[in-house]
Write a protein that holds these residues in place. Sequence first.
Motif, PDB file in Angstrom:
ATOM      1  N   SER A 141       0.837  -1.195   0.000  1.00 30.12           N
ATOM      2  CA  SER A 141       0.000   0.000   0.000  1.00 30.12           C
ATOM      3  C   SER A 141       0.874   1.248   0.000  1.00 30.12           C
ATOM      4  CB  SER A 141      -0.899   0.016   1.237  1.00 30.12           C
ATOM      5  OG  SER A 141      -0.121   0.211   2.413  1.00 30.12           O
ATOM      6  N   ARG A 184       3.597  -9.170   6.650  1.00 26.69           N
ATOM      7  CA  ARG A 184       2.172  -8.928   6.422  1.00 26.69           C
ATOM      8  C   ARG A 184       1.834  -8.903   4.932  1.00 26.69           C
ATOM      9  NH1 ARG A 184      -0.037  -3.664   9.190  1.00 26.69           N
ATOM     10  NH2 ARG A 184       0.811  -2.650   7.338  1.00 26.69           N
ATOM     11  N   GLN A 185       2.701  -8.260   4.146  1.00 23.66           N
ATOM     12  CA  GLN A 185       2.420  -8.167   2.722  1.00 23.66           C
ATOM     13  C   GLN A 185       2.524  -9.529   2.038  1.00 23.66           C
ATOM     14  OE1 GLN A 185       1.093  -5.625   1.399  1.00 23.66           O
ATOM     15  NE2 GLN A 185       0.960  -6.521  -0.654  1.00 23.66           N
ATOM     16  N   ALA A 187       1.910 -12.342   3.417  1.00 24.23           N
ATOM     17  CA  ALA A 187       0.719 -13.096   3.813  1.00 24.23           C
ATOM     18  C   ALA A 187      -0.444 -12.761   2.889  1.00 24.23           C
ATOM     19  CB  ALA A 187       0.355 -12.779   5.260  1.00 24.23           C
ATOM     20  N   ARG A 188      -0.516 -11.517   2.439  1.00 24.40           N
ATOM     21  CA  ARG A 188      -1.565 -11.127   1.494  1.00 24.40           C
ATOM     22  C   ARG A 188      -1.322 -11.754   0.123  1.00 24.40           C
ATOM     23  NH1 ARG A 188      -1.066  -4.813   3.215  1.00 24.40           N
ATOM     24  NH2 ARG A 188      -2.429  -4.857   5.065  1.00 24.40           N
ATOM     25  N   VAL A 189      -0.058 -11.834  -0.276  1.00 26.70           N
ATOM     26  CA  VAL A 189       0.280 -12.430  -1.563  1.00 26.70           C
ATOM     27  C   VAL A 189       0.039 -13.933  -1.547  1.00 26.70           C
ATOM     28  CG1 VAL A 189       2.185 -12.835  -3.200  1.00 26.70           C
ATOM     29  CG2 VAL A 189       1.955 -10.608  -2.067  1.00 26.70           C
ATOM     30  N   ARG A 190       0.147 -14.539  -0.354  1.00 25.98           N
ATOM     31  CA  ARG A 190      -0.155 -15.959  -0.140  1.00 25.98           C
ATOM     32  C   ARG A 190       0.788 -16.886  -0.910  1.00 25.98           C
ATOM     33  NH1 ARG A 190      -6.822 -16.143  -0.135  1.00 25.98           N
ATOM     34  NH2 ARG A 190      -7.091 -14.691   1.626  1.00 25.98           N
TER      35      ARG A 190
END
Length: 368
Positions: A141, A184-185, A187-190
Amino acid sequence: MINTLFLQSEVADPYALYAEMRKNSPVCHDRENGIWAVYTHAACRQILASDMARIPPQSPASLPSMNASALTLADGFARLANPPRHAARRDAVMRLFASMRPVDGGRLLAELIPASGECDWVAAVARKLPALAVLRAFGFSDSDAATVLDNIERLTKIMLPNKTAQQMDGINAVAESILALCERQLARVRLDGGAQERGLLAVNLVGLLVQSVDAGRGLLCNALLQALRLPALPQGEGWQRLAVETMRYDPPIQNTRRVLSAAVEAGGIALPEGAVVLVVLASANRDEAVFADAGSFSLQRGNNADQLGFGAGAHACPAHRFTAELAAGALAAFLGEGRRVELLRPDIVYEPMVNARLPREILLRYSS
């Protein structure tokens, strides 16, 4: 007495010194600084490729001062790891590159500077664009990207084997927050994998950001200066050749170090076990035995990919294409639209660093 270590800010033309060393002392022992130095392309490549040449460890004096996040980073970076631990870390880096989104250096540039005016290219562009490109490639972000950009330079000092107390304070102040943002990022990308693998991915995403700072800044600066000296600007793929030839002719990272775990012969001289070796990449890139008319900048050079600006061997920089393409795209957008650019202060002052040749500022006036 030979002194192989000097600040780039204090030497007007390091390449003249390197040429003298290649001619008279291509492999030499600097007793004052307790290191060996190699200057030819063959010797530099040999050391970089040797299994006996190890990345210098973190100073034992630094380790007690590191907080938990800083220790995790220093332990997990592929760039700082030796075999056998290096393989898993490099695999993590390659997985990261495979998952990156494409980025457009020209579009990123437009976010950083207006279409016309005056700027310090170093502060406005070169210090931000490389890390911003990595952040955008992973979808950070705007607010998280701003946090990283504001703090990443302090974290670059973690790459130094020896650190001052002030540098250590800066590392500890930002290590936890930047690592947490990367965790954290991702984890969003997975990205798939177990907890340990995900941890290495996050750590080495931080590593990509850290390594982008000086190398990316230096390439954007040095390539811009070379472009402004050309009689005619490149076209099309010429911008990519400009970036790669700059890495040969005036690389941002001038040297790197290795520690020998066993005796190694280089240039006909036996280097002893335990020797600290200064691998002078910038000298190797001007070696006349490899590069014809090595002291000239040429976009037509057929073998500039043989340069060692991106390293060689197991620790060769995996970001070389990404970095060159980013610089090429940004410079093509800045210079390739008929824009008039004036260098306001032609005498370039460099940062007081031993291993990197980084302009302190490049003041420009440019039209749209």
